[in-house]
Design a protein around this motif. Sequence first.
Motif, short mmCIF file in Angstrom:
data_model
loop_
_atom_site.label_atom_id
_atom_site.label_comp_id
_atom_site.label_asym_id
_atom_site.label_seq_id
_atom_site.Cartn_x
_atom_site.Cartn_y
_atom_site.Cartn_z
N ALA B 69 -20.72 -46.78 -32.69
CA ALA B 69 -22.14 -46.58 -32.99
C ALA B 69 -22.77 -45.60 -32.01
O ALA B 69 -23.46 -44.66 -32.41
N ILE B 73 -24.20 -41.98 -33.34
CA ILE B 73 -25.64 -41.69 -33.31
C ILE B 73 -25.91 -40.54 -32.33
O ILE B 73 -26.69 -39.63 -32.63
N TRP B 96 -31.76 -46.57 -29.62
CA TRP B 96 -30.50 -46.76 -30.34
C TRP B 96 -29.88 -48.12 -30.06
O TRP B 96 -28.96 -48.54 -30.75
N ILE B 99 -29.36 -50.67 -33.07
CA ILE B 99 -28.29 -50.39 -34.03
C ILE B 99 -26.93 -50.55 -33.36
O ILE B 99 -26.00 -51.12 -33.94
N GLU B 102 -26.23 -54.24 -33.23
CA GLU B 102 -25.91 -54.83 -34.53
C GLU B 102 -24.50 -54.43 -34.96
O GLU B 102 -23.75 -55.24 -35.49
N PHE B 103 -24.16 -53.18 -34.71
CA PHE B 103 -22.86 -52.70 -35.16
C PHE B 103 -21.75 -53.38 -34.36
O PHE B 103 -20.69 -53.69 -34.91
N PHE C 157 -32.36 -42.61 -36.93
CA PHE C 157 -31.87 -43.76 -36.17
C PHE C 157 -32.90 -44.28 -35.17
O PHE C 157 -32.72 -45.33 -34.59
N LEU C 162 -35.07 -48.46 -40.01
CA LEU C 162 -33.62 -48.32 -40.18
C LEU C 162 -32.89 -49.40 -39.37
O LEU C 162 -31.88 -49.93 -39.80
N TRP C 163 -33.47 -49.75 -38.20
CA TRP C 163 -32.85 -50.84 -37.43
C TRP C 163 -32.82 -52.10 -38.29
O TRP C 163 -31.86 -52.86 -38.26
N PHE C 166 -29.91 -52.29 -40.61
CA PHE C 166 -28.69 -52.73 -39.92
C PHE C 166 -28.78 -54.21 -39.56
O PHE C 166 -27.82 -54.96 -39.72
N THR C 170 -26.33 -56.92 -41.25
CA THR C 170 -25.37 -57.55 -40.34
C THR C 170 -25.58 -59.04 -40.32
O THR C 170 -24.63 -59.82 -40.37
#
Lengths: 409, 196, 479
Positions: B69, B73, B96, B99, B102-103, C157, C162-163, C166, C170
Amino acid sequence: MASIRAQFEVPSKTKTWSLALIFIGVLSLIVGFVTKGMSSDEHTKTVFWGTLMYNSIFFTLICNASMFFICATTLAMGGWQIAFRRIPEAISVMVKIFGPITLAILLYVVLVDHNHEIYHWLSEEAKVDPILKGKLGFLNPTFFAIWTTLTIVLWIFLGARMRKLSAECDEAPMDAETGTKFIWRNTVSASLFIVWFALTVASTIPWLWMMSIDAHWYSTMYSWYTFASSFVSGMALVALWVIFLKNKGYLEYANEEHLHDIGKFMFAFSVFWTYLWFSQYMLIWYGNIPEEVVYFKHRVQGAYKGIFFLNLIINFICPLLILMKRSAKRNYTIVTFMAVLIIFGHWIDFYQMVMGSLSKEEVTLGWFDFGIASLFIGMIIFFVSKELAKKPLVMKYHPFLKESIIHHT
Amino acid sequence: MAKKKFVVGCFKEEAVLFPAVKKVRTAGYKIHDVYTPYPVHGLDHALGLRETSLHTAGFIYGITGTTTALSCISWILTSDWPLNFGGKPHFALPAWIPIIFEFTVLLAAVGMVLTFCYLCQLAPFLKKHHFHLRATDDYMVMAIECTAKTNVADLKAFLENAGAFEVNEQEAETQWWLGTYDKDQQLIRDTTIEIA
Amino acid sequence: MHLKYESQLREPLVYGEKDFHQVTEDICRPIEAKPSKLWYVGFFIAVALLMFGFYSIYSEVTYGVGQWNLNKTVGWGWDITNFVWWVGIGHAGTLISAILLLFRQGWRTGVNRAAEAMTIFAVMCAGQFPIWHMGRVWMAFFVMPYPNTRGPLWANFNSPLLWDVFAISTYFTVSLLFWYSGLIPDFATIRDRAKTKLRKKLYGIAAFGWTGSTKHWQRHESLSLVLAGLSTPLVLSVHTIVSFDFATSVIPGWHTTIFPPYFVAGAVFSGFAMVQTLMLILRKVYGLEDYITLGHIEAMNKVIVLTGSIVGVAYLTELFMGWYSQNKYEGYTFWYSRANLFSPYGWSYWGMMACNVLSPQIFWFKKMRRNLFVTFFMSIIVNIGMWFERFVIIVTSLYRDYLPSSWSIYYSPTIFEIGFYLGTFGLFFTCFFLFSKYFPVIAIAEIKHVLQTTGESYKEKVGGIEAMQGEEFAHDYAH
């Protein structure tokens, strides 16, 4: 059936060490007072008082965190902590000593010294400043003094109530009925403490004592953040005492299973602290509103840059990577190392919260800070060990003791 | 496909099962497996199984997620197509973190579950031999593998002595095969000796 | 083997004379019986609501978002309110199964399965709102960061929206995996008891060929523990990210740093209320009073009063900062648009305060915590209150902001917005009815695991230990 060693005796070496630390502390306090406290330079004087403030607040809060731990586990009907519960109890007694010290320092700063270099809202300027003058209903010496006194008195009083109840476990075996009653009375006392804790540590007190140093600035997260910081270091302090007593051959019932769970608390609340840290920092960074970013501006980009990132590395990266493994949380050496690191890290955090605002241009961390810290650490070692020797280390007749003995993670 | 011969003993209580496992192992018999309706703590140690390293796999999947991720990004927003979002630097790390986090969790969780299914050979439409249907209800079923040298009658008697309340002998496929459970129900060749 | 013992002062978590087989029987009975009339009635009401939802969405997609009453400043209304509300409800399941697993709260075993199912259905409902809110929903795939055909232009991002994509996806995936991995052994139990061919086939497929091997259980335990460890920060992160949708903006009432933990506490609060509502019905209809005991209900009520009070501290913190900041926009939002009962939306703020902060305080009393009627009533009140909370945050901050010339008229929903909301209730309950009919509503294997420690009949057996004193006990049993 060999009898267990329930009665702690303070080893003479421990006493010597603690007195040595206190001696170093008093010495640096005297030297500090002469060179800084009596200085004609306003800034140097501010640094002196600021250093006393953040140390006393930090050490009071981490000792008070022990009582929070006791009350929280009591309310959650926990059984596992009974094997070592006398330790947080003894640590929480420190609030009786550190509380008045903090009170004295704060009241001196606000009522006697009127130090507006520290609390800008004490200055004459605040009465005409369009923003500050609106806040004076909350930020004024009278309210500050009353609320601070009330807070500390009630922490001591409500904590003492819990400890008094605990003494009943040494007296006589409890049958089902007295046991149930005993648990119930504990629950009531614990909830009183928790409610007062929520109204003080988790809301008003950090605003009043520390956030108001940046009199214009505000953040709704501030108090919860302070709580997380003090709680995780409070757990680390408990861990250190458990390990110390194990090393001296006491606390037979506490073993690596209990240490594992204390380690989990240290790990989880380090992550929780980071979560709050990130939420506060990221939202202010993202919103980029001038009146809010002033707080972080000199911390991230100015003189405090190093401290700022050190804070994050010690309090997040290290616990995350080192305490993640199961075997690490069961290893006495690693937990000792991490506990010391966490306490140091959050001491640094409190340092930057207070001194980052009082001395924006230069980092003042030096012999004086460590000297004062050693004064407080020495007192913790001296008084806590004395307190531990007063009562048996095992809560012999606590209804949940047996659960704690066979505790298994 | 490999068919083997087993002697199977059923137990109802942990307090009987644990000493029995110890006895069977000391006597030198090879325990194929013990099937239980719920996770019996400590049984894996009693059987001499090594610790699983599934969590290590999870950690590796997680780290993979973090790096994937972060690198994706940062490549996208700093070199592939840098854009000015609200005056923030192109390398806007704080934005960031969500994300990336989460990833990390996604990869760790999905990877671990798939690894778990692979290691335990679990999948839909897949069928295995069940030594006793009540192993998923209330019996703890111990299957002992017989070799050419094993005296089956002795072994049965041994198991009974060790506390098994039901003992039988089965020839079973040890691997999985494709199939559904509505067909070929006669999984157990019934040679049960009921003892009171 | 460890000693199975807990203090006799603790209430049993499973009542009655039960052995493992009886547990299997009790929990499998509803699955193996024909559904009751009541079940059919409930199911068809749920499906009817779902149909109404379909119609509302159909209308919105065909004619556009103009079908809703959103206006120039209230761009988020019922839709996002409902989104946040459902996501919040979807937090209790993972909290119960993950955080309470880590905290070793034994009582979670009675309710975790149904709570997790509820979580998954609630997240499904929540996901509907942002998707259909997009308007041109056929472009929804634009949120995915794929090497794309739109030129080298990527999704943003840096955007909290957008978060959210995800976070929610998830969360849904991980909750589903967690839930399903727990279901596998229980499906195997049902499979091995099945009498009909169809059952054998379907539950056989669902059970993935589970045998109950010791090695598999060992891995299963490890998997559950790690998934719990992963889900704990995950569940915190999801509502945190939802709160970022608001808090990263510079809108008064939205931009405040306490939002993340306060949203999480609120989510747990509303989630537990929903679990209470469902559990009270479930235990009655399926006769599961021995498994979902008054002790369980009381424990959940304690969580409700705790989280309700945390939320209360957060409300007051915000209100205080609205004044302390001496920022006139913050002050206006908090002290006029919200806390003033006579402002246009003042009713919603006071509704929120009454439902979320004041009324849950009755759970300080043990009698109230153990009263089924009060619990049921309060669970509904709390869910209403938490809906108000999201409405307050969204609408009162939006309808009047910096420029009085852009203040909007009073926002109230159209029938399509209401219909959409009712439709998600339809979706939720349709799924929940199907779940309660075909799935084991209580985690069978987990109950068996705690049964020997906390089951009433087992506790009686180890009664002798209770009289032992610590030292003697430690000598005999400490490891």
